[in-house]
Write a protein that holds these residues in place. Structure first.
Motif, short mmCIF file in Angstrom:
data_model
loop_
_atom_site.label_atom_id
_atom_site.label_comp_id
_atom_site.label_asym_id
_atom_site.label_seq_id
_atom_site.Cartn_x
_atom_site.Cartn_y
_atom_site.Cartn_z
N GLU A 56 0.84 -1.21 0.00
CA GLU A 56 0.00 0.00 0.00
C GLU A 56 0.87 1.25 0.00
OE1 GLU A 56 -2.56 -0.49 3.40
OE2 GLU A 56 -3.95 -1.80 2.31
N ASN A 57 1.94 1.23 0.78
CA ASN A 57 2.87 2.37 0.78
C ASN A 57 3.50 2.56 -0.59
OD1 ASN A 57 2.35 2.93 3.45
ND2 ASN A 57 4.14 1.82 4.23
N GLU A 58 3.90 1.44 -1.19
CA GLU A 58 4.50 1.50 -2.53
C GLU A 58 3.48 2.04 -3.52
OE1 GLU A 58 7.57 1.28 -4.41
OE2 GLU A 58 8.06 1.13 -2.30
N MET A 59 2.23 1.57 -3.40
CA MET A 59 1.18 2.04 -4.32
C MET A 59 0.95 3.53 -4.12
SD MET A 59 -0.14 -0.27 -6.29
CE MET A 59 -1.79 0.20 -6.66
N GLN A 60 0.94 3.98 -2.89
CA GLN A 60 0.72 5.40 -2.61
C GLN A 60 1.90 6.21 -3.16
OE1 GLN A 60 0.03 6.24 1.50
NE2 GLN A 60 -1.11 8.09 1.02
N ARG A 61 3.11 5.70 -2.98
CA ARG A 61 4.28 6.39 -3.51
C ARG A 61 4.22 6.42 -5.03
NH1 ARG A 61 9.81 5.70 -4.62
NH2 ARG A 61 9.68 3.47 -4.69
N TYR A 62 3.82 5.29 -5.60
CA TYR A 62 3.70 5.23 -7.06
C TYR A 62 2.66 6.23 -7.55
CZ TYR A 62 2.38 3.57 -11.67
OH TYR A 62 2.08 3.50 -13.00
N GLU A 63 1.50 6.26 -6.85
CA GLU A 63 0.45 7.21 -7.25
C GLU A 63 0.94 8.65 -7.10
OE1 GLU A 63 -3.07 6.25 -5.00
OE2 GLU A 63 -3.38 4.37 -6.08
N THR A 64 1.67 8.89 -6.02
CA THR A 64 2.21 10.24 -5.82
C THR A 64 3.19 10.59 -6.94
OG1 THR A 64 1.99 10.00 -3.44
CG2 THR A 64 3.46 11.73 -4.18
N LEU A 65 4.09 9.65 -7.24
CA LEU A 65 5.06 9.88 -8.32
C LEU A 65 4.35 10.03 -9.65
CD1 LEU A 65 7.98 7.44 -7.43
CD2 LEU A 65 8.01 9.92 -7.35
N HIS A 66 3.36 9.22 -9.89
CA HIS A 66 2.62 9.29 -11.15
C HIS A 66 1.89 10.62 -11.25
CE1 HIS A 66 0.67 7.82 -14.70
NE2 HIS A 66 -0.55 8.06 -14.17
N SER A 67 1.31 11.05 -10.13
CA SER A 67 0.61 12.32 -10.10
C SER A 67 1.59 13.46 -10.36
CB SER A 67 -0.09 12.47 -8.76
OG SER A 67 -0.65 13.73 -8.61
N GLN A 68 2.78 13.35 -9.75
CA GLN A 68 3.79 14.40 -9.97
C GLN A 68 4.24 14.39 -11.43
OE1 GLN A 68 6.88 13.47 -7.18
NE2 GLN A 68 5.84 14.45 -5.44
N GLN A 69 4.39 13.20 -11.99
CA GLN A 69 4.81 13.10 -13.39
C GLN A 69 3.78 13.73 -14.29
OE1 GLN A 69 5.31 9.14 -14.80
NE2 GLN A 69 6.23 9.78 -16.74
N LEU A 70 2.50 13.45 -14.03
CA LEU A 70 1.43 14.03 -14.85
C LEU A 70 1.43 15.56 -14.72
CD1 LEU A 70 -1.55 11.55 -14.31
CD2 LEU A 70 -0.17 11.85 -16.36
N THR A 71 1.65 15.97 -13.47
CA THR A 71 1.68 17.41 -13.26
C THR A 71 2.84 18.02 -14.04
OG1 THR A 71 0.76 17.09 -11.05
CG2 THR A 71 1.81 19.19 -11.48
N LEU A 72 3.99 17.41 -14.00
CA LEU A 72 5.17 17.92 -14.71
C LEU A 72 4.92 17.90 -16.23
CD1 LEU A 72 8.12 16.42 -12.69
CD2 LEU A 72 7.48 18.81 -12.87
N GLU A 73 4.33 16.85 -16.70
CA GLU A 73 4.05 16.76 -18.15
C GLU A 73 3.08 17.84 -18.55
OE1 GLU A 73 2.73 12.78 -19.06
OE2 GLU A 73 4.70 11.94 -18.71
#
Length: 142
Positions: free
Chosen positions: A120-137
């Motif tokens: 769950e922590n990994e998934m949350q980190r992944y979602e956070t990273l993915h969200s940051q990536q989308l934001t950056l894109e």
């Protein structure tokens, strides 16, 4: 006269002997009667004692039979006790194994909880990273 006197004395002596003999006969008869009565009483007592003995003998035989039956029941109970003791040992072993399995299950549940939390922590980190990536894109397109 002498002869008469002698005859009288002889008659008296014979009468005396006869009386004595009659007395002995009466005494003998009374003694025989007493002995016959004593024999009858003794015979009755012997019969009573024989009957009592036979009764006691029958009771002894019945008690021996009961004792044999009780000994068989006791042996069967001892076998049952032995079986129960074996079952008790088996039950104790099963309880110990069950306790061990429960402890192992708790360990596995704890490990699963840790793994689930990590995932769950990994998934949350992944979602956070993915969200940051989308934001950056999105920002880089603008």
């Amino acid at each position: 006269e002498n002869e008469v006197k002698l005859l009288r004395e002889e008659k008296e002596m014979l009468q005396s002997v006869s009386n004595l003999h009659s007395g002995y006969q009466v005494e003998y008869k009374a003694r025989v009667d007493r002995l016959e009565l004593k024999l009858k009483e003794t015979t009755e007592q012997l019969e009573t004692k024989t009957n009592d003995y036979n009764q006691l003998l029958q009771e002894k035989i019945a008690l021996k039979k009961q004792l044999s039956e009780l000994e068989l029941e006791m042996a069967a109970l001892e076998d049952s006790v032995q079986e129960l003791e074996e079952h008790r040992v088996t039950i104790t072993q099963v309880k110990q194994e069950t306790a061990g399995l429960k402890a192992h299950i708790r360990t596995l549940e704890d490990a699963l909880a840790e793994k689930t939390s990590a995932v769950e922590n990994e998934m949350q980190r992944y979602e956070t990273l993915h969200s940051q990536q989308l934001t950056l894109e999105t920002e880089s397109r603008l």
